[in-house]
Design an enzyme around this catalytic site. Structure first.
Site, PDB file in Angstrom:
ATOM      1  N   HIS A 134     -10.059  20.409   2.075  1.00  0.00           N
ATOM      2  CA  HIS A 134     -10.635  21.735   1.822  1.00  0.00           C
ATOM      3  C   HIS A 134     -10.016  22.793   2.734  1.00  0.00           C
ATOM      4  O   HIS A 134     -10.707  23.716   3.173  1.00  0.00           O
ATOM      5  CB  HIS A 134     -12.160  21.716   2.019  1.00  0.00           C
ATOM      6  CG  HIS A 134     -12.915  21.290   0.785  1.00  0.00           C
ATOM      7  ND1 HIS A 134     -13.042  22.082  -0.332  1.00  0.00           N
ATOM      8  CD2 HIS A 134     -13.577  20.145   0.514  1.00  0.00           C
ATOM      9  CE1 HIS A 134     -13.766  21.447  -1.244  1.00  0.00           C
ATOM     10  NE2 HIS A 134     -14.091  20.264  -0.771  1.00  0.00           N
ATOM     11  N   ASP A 187      -0.774  17.729  -4.733  1.00  0.00           N
ATOM     12  CA  ASP A 187      -0.688  16.463  -5.472  1.00  0.00           C
ATOM     13  C   ASP A 187       0.708  16.237  -6.034  1.00  0.00           C
ATOM     14  O   ASP A 187       1.262  15.144  -5.952  1.00  0.00           O
ATOM     15  CB  ASP A 187      -1.698  16.452  -6.625  1.00  0.00           C
ATOM     16  CG  ASP A 187      -3.125  16.564  -6.133  1.00  0.00           C
ATOM     17  OD1 ASP A 187      -3.333  16.555  -4.904  1.00  0.00           O
ATOM     18  OD2 ASP A 187      -4.039  16.673  -6.978  1.00  0.00           O
ATOM     19  N   SER A 227      -5.370  11.322  -8.077  1.00  0.00           N
ATOM     20  CA  SER A 227      -4.385  12.163  -8.754  1.00  0.00           C
ATOM     21  C   SER A 227      -3.516  11.448  -9.782  1.00  0.00           C
ATOM     22  O   SER A 227      -2.289  11.485  -9.736  1.00  0.00           O
ATOM     23  CB  SER A 227      -3.504  12.900  -7.739  1.00  0.00           C
ATOM     24  OG  SER A 227      -3.098  14.096  -8.339  1.00  0.00           O
ATOM     25  N   SER A 228      -4.185  10.836 -10.732  1.00  0.00           N
ATOM     26  CA  SER A 228      -3.458  10.283 -11.880  1.00  0.00           C
ATOM     27  C   SER A 228      -2.809  11.411 -12.667  1.00  0.00           C
ATOM     28  O   SER A 228      -1.780  11.217 -13.314  1.00  0.00           O
ATOM     29  CB  SER A 228      -4.411   9.496 -12.788  1.00  0.00           C
ATOM     30  OG  SER A 228      -5.336  10.352 -13.421  1.00  0.00           O
ATOM     31  N   GLY A 245      -9.200   9.836 -12.811  1.00  0.00           N
ATOM     32  CA  GLY A 245     -10.390  10.574 -12.384  1.00  0.00           C
ATOM     33  C   GLY A 245     -11.094  10.011 -11.155  1.00  0.00           C
ATOM     34  O   GLY A 245     -12.260  10.287 -10.931  1.00  0.00           O
ATOM     35  N   ALA A 246     -10.374   9.225 -10.314  1.00  0.00           N
ATOM     36  CA  ALA A 246     -10.994   8.666  -9.103  1.00  0.00           C
ATOM     37  C   ALA A 246     -10.591   9.456  -7.867  1.00  0.00           C
ATOM     38  O   ALA A 246     -10.806   9.032  -6.743  1.00  0.00           O
ATOM     39  CB  ALA A 246     -10.601   7.202  -8.930  1.00  0.00           C
ATOM     40  N   GLY A 247      -9.981  10.625  -8.080  1.00  0.00           N
ATOM     41  CA  GLY A 247      -9.560  11.442  -6.947  1.00  0.00           C
ATOM     42  C   GLY A 247      -8.240  10.976  -6.356  1.00  0.00           C
ATOM     43  O   GLY A 247      -7.879  11.372  -5.250  1.00  0.00           O
TER      44      GLY A 247
HETATM   45  P1  ADP Z   1      -7.274  12.561 -11.129  1.00  0.00           P
HETATM   46  O1  ADP Z   1      -6.023  13.358 -11.140  1.00  0.00           O
HETATM   47  O2  ADP Z   1      -7.978  12.622  -9.826  1.00  0.00           O
HETATM   48  O3  ADP Z   1      -7.095  11.148 -11.575  1.00  0.00           O
HETATM   49  P2  ADP Z   1      -7.917  14.452 -13.178  1.00  0.00           P
HETATM   50  O4  ADP Z   1      -9.151  14.777 -13.906  1.00  0.00           O
HETATM   51  O5  ADP Z   1      -7.188  15.531 -12.492  1.00  0.00           O
HETATM   52  O6  ADP Z   1      -8.260  13.243 -12.174  1.00  0.00           O
HETATM   53  O7  ADP Z   1      -6.862  13.802 -14.183  1.00  0.00           O
HETATM   54  C1  ADP Z   1      -7.237  12.742 -15.030  1.00  0.00           C
HETATM   55  C2  ADP Z   1      -6.777  13.041 -16.439  1.00  0.00           C
HETATM   56  O8  ADP Z   1      -5.334  12.909 -16.516  1.00  0.00           O
HETATM   57  C3  ADP Z   1      -7.301  12.051 -17.457  1.00  0.00           C
HETATM   58  O9  ADP Z   1      -8.571  12.420 -17.923  1.00  0.00           O
HETATM   59  C4  ADP Z   1      -6.242  12.154 -18.548  1.00  0.00           C
HETATM   60  O10 ADP Z   1      -6.451  13.304 -19.339  1.00  0.00           O
HETATM   61  C5  ADP Z   1      -4.955  12.360 -17.756  1.00  0.00           C
HETATM   62  N1  ADP Z   1      -4.249  11.104 -17.503  1.00  0.00           N
HETATM   63  C6  ADP Z   1      -3.826  10.650 -16.300  1.00  0.00           C
HETATM   64  N2  ADP Z   1      -3.183   9.462 -16.418  1.00  0.00           N
HETATM   65  C7  ADP Z   1      -3.191   9.144 -17.741  1.00  0.00           C
HETATM   66  C8  ADP Z   1      -2.696   8.045 -18.515  1.00  0.00           C
HETATM   67  N3  ADP Z   1      -2.074   7.010 -17.951  1.00  0.00           N
HETATM   68  N4  ADP Z   1      -2.908   8.081 -19.856  1.00  0.00           N
HETATM   69  C9  ADP Z   1      -3.541   9.100 -20.437  1.00  0.00           C
HETATM   70  N5  ADP Z   1      -4.033  10.151 -19.749  1.00  0.00           N
HETATM   71  C10 ADP Z   1      -3.867  10.199 -18.422  1.00  0.00           C
HETATM   72 MG    MG Z   2      -5.912  15.519 -10.875  1.00  0.00          MG
END
Ligand code: ADP
Ligand code: MG
Length: 371
Positions: free
Chosen positions: A27, A161, A115-116, A111-113
């Site tokens: 933050h 990220d 940064s997927s 969505g686990a924080g």
């Molecule tokens: P975080 O980045 O913390 O995981 P976000 O909400 O920012 O959470 O991003 C998650 C979103 O990114 C998912 O809901 C989806 O839309 C997209 N996403 C990420 N990785 C994949 C994947 N392997 N296949 C499909 N969608 C993905």
């Molecule tokens: Mg994200």
């Protein structure tokens, strides 16, 4: 599923990019502060093949739906929450004009924080940069993928990220100065010191009843305006001297920002001298500040942190925006299982849903796998 099984041919290129954890500096990105993330071992792999027409076809191993199809001439920003917007945003921001088949397989939990979203954007950007010989450097790619998420997906994220997913290096964290976006790799060889990072995904998601993020940001901005200095420039002594000009809330929010920015600087020195006890101490202080001054923790995060420390972790804190998501604990490699058991037991006795665990050492950033 594979690219082959979905599209019936072999890809032209394959690239992968990791998720990330922020060791310290929470933050403070919007207060011109420093952050110190590292790339985790979990990564997203993308396989791409050029098409002779203008179609774009997308499939993900994490989305069991039919192939999504659109046209390269049909890319328009829109916040509809669909996953396809992340890869399409990168194609859009890089100005690609040819049709593509794209297959995604992400091992970063969604969505686990962790940064997927950046792992997905950066793997696509790395592949397209090579496939179309764009010759963009890592800074260009970080800015481009951030723009894709801000403007095409409609998520107002910072640049941390994408920077770490692209620039991460095994055995290192990345110091990112959010004021001028300069970066510096900092050696963080946990394995050499028999340490590992345990990531505890609490699986809790408390919605913000009081518009949490905007309120925190506004409090720091009004404190800065009243004291005539940004959180980055303000010292703790100056903050204490100007306390009477601030509301109690502004004072506490500012105290988090000022002390957290100072902790990142100290943490870099501690890492450089391999003083992991000091790193742990700073991580613990960061959690206390987020919990008590910034008020962004929640019962699940506090239980995860307290249980990990009681089980012997050197340091633990919540990571990310707060009100749920993940915590990290710096743990001796030999005590990982013991720590997990203790956190599981604490969650069960509090009646919380069981947490998920991931372990990681600081890992390599985005890379080409097949070119
Ligand atoms: P975080 O980045 O913390 O995981 P976000 O909400 O920012 O959470 O991003 C998650 C979103 O990114 C998912 O809901 C989806 O839309 C997209 N996403 C990420 N990785 C994949 C994947 N392997 N296949 C499909 N969608 C993905
Ligand atoms: Mg994200």
């Amino acid at each position: 599923m594979t690219f082959q099984s979905v599209f019936g041919a072999d890809p032209d290129i394959i690239a992968a990019a990791p998720g990330r954890v922020n060791l310290i500096g929470e933050h403070v990105d919007y207060s011109d502060g420093y952050v110190l993330p590292f790339a985790i071992s979990s990564r997203t792999t993308v396989s791409i093949k050029k098409r002779p027409d203008q179609k774009i076809r997308l499939a993900s191993a994490q989305r069991n739906t039919a192939i999504f199809e659109t046209s390269i001439t049909d890319l328009k920003p829109k916040s509809d929450g669909k996953w396809e917007r992340y890869p399409l945003g990168v194609i859009w921001v890089l100005g690609i004009k040819e049709g593509l088949d794209i297959y995604v397989d992400g091992k970063v939990p969604l969505g686990a924080g962790l940064s997927s979203s950046a792992a997905l954007e950066c793997s696509v950007a790395t592949a397209l940069n090579a496939l179309f010989n764009l010759n963009l450097d890592l800074k260009d790619l970080a800015r481009a993928t951030q723009r894709a998420e801000n403007e095409f997906v409609g998520v107002p994220c910072g640049i941390m990220d994408q920077s770490i997913s692209l620039m991460g290096k095994a055995g290192h964290a990345l110091l990112l100065d959010c004021r001028d976006l300069s970066t510096k790799l900092v050696k963080m060889d946990l394995a050499e010191s028999n340490l590992e990072l345990l990531i505890i995904d609490t699986q809790a998601h408390h919605s913000l009843v009081d518009g949490g993020y905007a309120e925190r940001r506004a409090a720091c901005e009004s404190a800065a305006a009243k004291l005539g200095k940004s959180m980055r420039e303000l010292s703790l002594e100056e903050l204490e001297a100007g306390k009477s000009k601030l509301t109690e809330t502004e004072y506490r929010r500012a105290r988090h920002a000022v002390t957290e920015i100072a902790r990142v600087v100290k943490c870099v020195t501690a890492l450089e001298s391999k003083d992991f006890d000091l790193v742990g101490y700073l991580i613990n202080k960061s959690h206390a500040s987020l919990r008590d001054d910034y008020n962004v923790s929640c019962p699940e995060l506090d239980v995860a942190v307290d249980a990990a420390i009681a089980a012997g972790a050197i340091g633990a804190r919540m990571v990310g925006g707060g009100f749920g998501g993940s915590a990290i604990a710096l743990v001796k490699q030999s005590e990982i299982e013991k720590t997990k058991t203790a956190v599981m037991a604490a969650f069960a006795s509090n009646g919380f849903k069981a947490p998920r665990f991931f372990e990681s050492l600081p890992s390599q950033g985005a890379e080409l796998i097949l070119n």
